[in-house]
Motif scaffolding. Structure first.
Motif, PDB file in Angstrom:
ATOM      1  N   GLY A 165       0.827  -1.199   0.000  1.00 47.15           N
ATOM      2  CA  GLY A 165       0.000   0.000   0.000  1.00 47.15           C
ATOM      3  C   GLY A 165       0.858   1.245   0.000  1.00 47.15           C
ATOM      4  O   GLY A 165       2.086   1.172  -0.041  1.00 47.15           O
ATOM      5  N   TYR A 166       0.190   2.397   0.046  1.00 43.70           N
ATOM      6  CA  TYR A 166       0.875   3.682   0.062  1.00 43.70           C
ATOM      7  C   TYR A 166       0.941   4.210   1.495  1.00 43.70           C
ATOM      8  O   TYR A 166      -0.029   4.082   2.246  1.00 43.70           O
ATOM      9  CB  TYR A 166       0.148   4.689  -0.818  1.00 43.70           C
ATOM     10  CG  TYR A 166       0.157   4.296  -2.274  1.00 43.70           C
ATOM     11  CD1 TYR A 166       1.237   4.609  -3.089  1.00 43.70           C
ATOM     12  CD2 TYR A 166      -0.906   3.583  -2.818  1.00 43.70           C
ATOM     13  CE1 TYR A 166       1.251   4.229  -4.422  1.00 43.70           C
ATOM     14  CE2 TYR A 166      -0.903   3.199  -4.147  1.00 43.70           C
ATOM     15  CZ  TYR A 166       0.177   3.525  -4.944  1.00 43.70           C
ATOM     16  OH  TYR A 166       0.194   3.140  -6.266  1.00 43.70           O
ATOM     17  N   LEU A 167       2.055   4.800   1.852  1.00 50.62           N
ATOM     18  CA  LEU A 167       2.240   5.343   3.188  1.00 50.62           C
ATOM     19  C   LEU A 167       1.185   6.407   3.468  1.00 50.62           C
ATOM     20  O   LEU A 167       0.893   7.252   2.631  1.00 50.62           O
ATOM     21  CB  LEU A 167       3.638   5.948   3.327  1.00 50.62           C
ATOM     22  CG  LEU A 167       4.033   6.432   4.718  1.00 50.62           C
ATOM     23  CD1 LEU A 167       4.077   5.260   5.697  1.00 50.62           C
ATOM     24  CD2 LEU A 167       5.388   7.112   4.658  1.00 50.62           C
ATOM     25  N   ALA A 168       0.600   6.351   4.661  1.00 49.55           N
ATOM     26  CA  ALA A 168      -0.388   7.340   5.097  1.00 49.55           C
ATOM     27  C   ALA A 168       0.043   7.879   6.456  1.00 49.55           C
ATOM     28  O   ALA A 168       0.833   7.260   7.160  1.00 49.55           O
ATOM     29  CB  ALA A 168      -1.771   6.701   5.192  1.00 49.55           C
ATOM     30  N   MET A 169      -0.475   9.013   6.809  1.00 44.46           N
ATOM     31  CA  MET A 169      -0.181   9.623   8.097  1.00 44.46           C
ATOM     32  C   MET A 169      -1.223   9.209   9.135  1.00 44.46           C
ATOM     33  O   MET A 169      -2.364   8.896   8.788  1.00 44.46           O
ATOM     34  CB  MET A 169      -0.180  11.152   7.987  1.00 44.46           C
ATOM     35  CG  MET A 169       0.916  11.679   7.110  1.00 44.46           C
ATOM     36  SD  MET A 169       2.538  11.430   7.857  1.00 44.46           S
ATOM     37  CE  MET A 169       3.265  10.237   6.776  1.00 44.46           C
ATOM     38  N   ASN A 170      -0.848   9.225  10.384  1.00 43.34           N
ATOM     39  CA  ASN A 170      -1.729   8.893  11.497  1.00 43.34           C
ATOM     40  C   ASN A 170      -3.021   9.705  11.426  1.00 43.34           C
ATOM     41  O   ASN A 170      -4.117   9.159  11.489  1.00 43.34           O
ATOM     42  CB  ASN A 170      -0.986   9.161  12.806  1.00 43.34           C
ATOM     43  CG  ASN A 170      -1.800   8.874  14.036  1.00 43.34           C
ATOM     44  OD1 ASN A 170      -3.003   8.703  13.996  1.00 43.34           O
ATOM     45  ND2 ASN A 170      -1.132   8.827  15.162  1.00 43.34           N
ATOM     46  N   ALA A 171      -2.925  11.024  11.269  1.00 45.66           N
ATOM     47  CA  ALA A 171      -4.111  11.893  11.234  1.00 45.66           C
ATOM     48  C   ALA A 171      -5.002  11.559  10.041  1.00 45.66           C
ATOM     49  O   ALA A 171      -6.226  11.561  10.147  1.00 45.66           O
ATOM     50  CB  ALA A 171      -3.687  13.356  11.185  1.00 45.66           C
ATOM     51  N   GLU A 172      -4.390  11.268   8.909  1.00 40.12           N
ATOM     52  CA  GLU A 172      -5.130  10.908   7.694  1.00 40.12           C
ATOM     53  C   GLU A 172      -5.933   9.619   7.932  1.00 40.12           C
ATOM     54  O   GLU A 172      -7.092   9.517   7.567  1.00 40.12           O
ATOM     55  CB  GLU A 172      -4.108  10.715   6.572  1.00 40.12           C
ATOM     56  CG  GLU A 172      -4.659  10.549   5.198  1.00 40.12           C
ATOM     57  CD  GLU A 172      -3.549  10.377   4.168  1.00 40.12           C
ATOM     58  OE1 GLU A 172      -3.858  10.576   2.992  1.00 40.12           O
ATOM     59  OE2 GLU A 172      -2.395  10.042   4.525  1.00 40.12           O
ATOM     60  N   PHE A 173      -5.301   8.660   8.569  1.00 42.63           N
ATOM     61  CA  PHE A 173      -5.946   7.380   8.872  1.00 42.63           C
ATOM     62  C   PHE A 173      -7.149   7.594   9.784  1.00 42.63           C
ATOM     63  O   PHE A 173      -8.224   7.062   9.557  1.00 42.63           O
ATOM     64  CB  PHE A 173      -4.933   6.445   9.541  1.00 42.63           C
ATOM     65  CG  PHE A 173      -5.494   5.120   9.966  1.00 42.63           C
ATOM     66  CD1 PHE A 173      -5.537   4.062   9.087  1.00 42.63           C
ATOM     67  CD2 PHE A 173      -5.957   4.924  11.256  1.00 42.63           C
ATOM     68  CE1 PHE A 173      -6.037   2.828   9.473  1.00 42.63           C
ATOM     69  CE2 PHE A 173      -6.463   3.702  11.660  1.00 42.63           C
ATOM     70  CZ  PHE A 173      -6.497   2.649  10.759  1.00 42.63           C
ATOM     71  N   HIS A 174      -6.978   8.389  10.819  1.00 39.87           N
ATOM     72  CA  HIS A 174      -8.029   8.574  11.820  1.00 39.87           C
ATOM     73  C   HIS A 174      -9.165   9.483  11.363  1.00 39.87           C
ATOM     74  O   HIS A 174     -10.200   9.539  12.015  1.00 39.87           O
ATOM     75  CB  HIS A 174      -7.421   9.059  13.144  1.00 39.87           C
ATOM     76  CG  HIS A 174      -6.627   7.989  13.818  1.00 39.87           C
ATOM     77  ND1 HIS A 174      -7.200   6.892  14.424  1.00 39.87           N
ATOM     78  CD2 HIS A 174      -5.287   7.810  13.934  1.00 39.87           C
ATOM     79  CE1 HIS A 174      -6.265   6.097  14.906  1.00 39.87           C
ATOM     80  NE2 HIS A 174      -5.091   6.634  14.621  1.00 39.87           N
ATOM     81  N   ARG A 175      -8.997  10.182  10.243  1.00 42.19           N
ATOM     82  CA  ARG A 175     -10.073  11.007   9.684  1.00 42.19           C
ATOM     83  C   ARG A 175     -11.058  10.190   8.851  1.00 42.19           C
ATOM     84  O   ARG A 175     -12.107  10.690   8.464  1.00 42.19           O
ATOM     85  CB  ARG A 175      -9.497  12.110   8.797  1.00 42.19           C
ATOM     86  CG  ARG A 175      -9.058  13.334   9.550  1.00 42.19           C
ATOM     87  CD  ARG A 175      -8.871  14.507   8.604  1.00 42.19           C
ATOM     88  NE  ARG A 175      -7.974  14.218   7.511  1.00 42.19           N
ATOM     89  CZ  ARG A 175      -6.675  14.532   7.480  1.00 42.19           C
ATOM     90  NH1 ARG A 175      -6.132  15.141   8.498  1.00 42.19           N
ATOM     91  NH2 ARG A 175      -5.931  14.239   6.439  1.00 42.19           N
ATOM     92  N   GLN A 176     -10.725   8.956   8.536  1.00 40.75           N
ATOM     93  CA  GLN A 176     -11.561   8.149   7.656  1.00 40.75           C
ATOM     94  C   GLN A 176     -12.856   7.731   8.336  1.00 40.75           C
ATOM     95  O   GLN A 176     -12.863   7.392   9.515  1.00 40.75           O
ATOM     96  CB  GLN A 176     -10.808   6.893   7.198  1.00 40.75           C
ATOM     97  CG  GLN A 176      -9.567   7.200   6.410  1.00 40.75           C
ATOM     98  CD  GLN A 176      -9.805   8.189   5.312  1.00 40.75           C
ATOM     99  OE1 GLN A 176     -10.681   8.020   4.479  1.00 40.75           O
ATOM    100  NE2 GLN A 176      -9.038   9.273   5.317  1.00 40.75           N
TER     101      GLN A 176
END
Length: 139
Positions: free
Chosen positions: A65-76
């Motif tokens: 997969g593509y690297l994501a940021m913690n904040a980006e993950f938790h906004r989903q």
């Protein structure tokens, strides 16, 4: 250095007891926690067969997969989530870890919109959000 525009391949490193991050064929990092998006759960059949035949583990399964940021993950928005596991002696694919009849009635997981891979009490832990099960996207 990790290129955000290229896929990563992350697998559990049984020697170092951490996650190994590979990109373009090279290990670029080791980490206790990583977030990824647009993920695929991959199992190499030849490596899996060798594990079963020889009883010795090798790197043949991981998450791409593509690297994501913690904040980006938790906004989903979480429409469907699960913990995911893989045991080369019991399963042909990654499966949902429900704790109830996982081995008797495994539910394969092939893709996920988002994945968090971390270590919990010394064990590899994989959490999938908006994942695909049996060729159906739950999102």
């Amino acid at each position: 250095m990790i290129d955000y525009d290229k896929r990563l391949y992350v697998y559990w490193n049984i020697q170092k007891k951490t996650w190994s991050v590979r990109q373009s064929g090279k290990v670029v990092a080791h980490t206790d926690t990583i977030y990824m998006k647009d993920c695929r759960f991959l199992v190499g059949k030849a490596g899996q067969a060798r594990v079963r035949r020889e009883g010795k583990k090798n790197v043949h399964a991981g998450v791409s997969g593509y690297l994501a940021m913690n904040a980006e993950f938790h906004r989903q928005q979480v429409d469907r989530d699960c913990w995911v596991t893989y045991n080369p002696y019991k399963h042909d694919t990654f499966v949902q870890r429900t704790g109830v009849c996982d081995d008797k009635y495994p539910i394969p997981v092939t893709e996920a919109g988002w994945v968090k891979m971390y270590i919990l009490e010394g064990k590899p832990t994989v959490y999938a959000v908006n994942h695909k099960v049996n060729d159906r996207i739950y999102a």
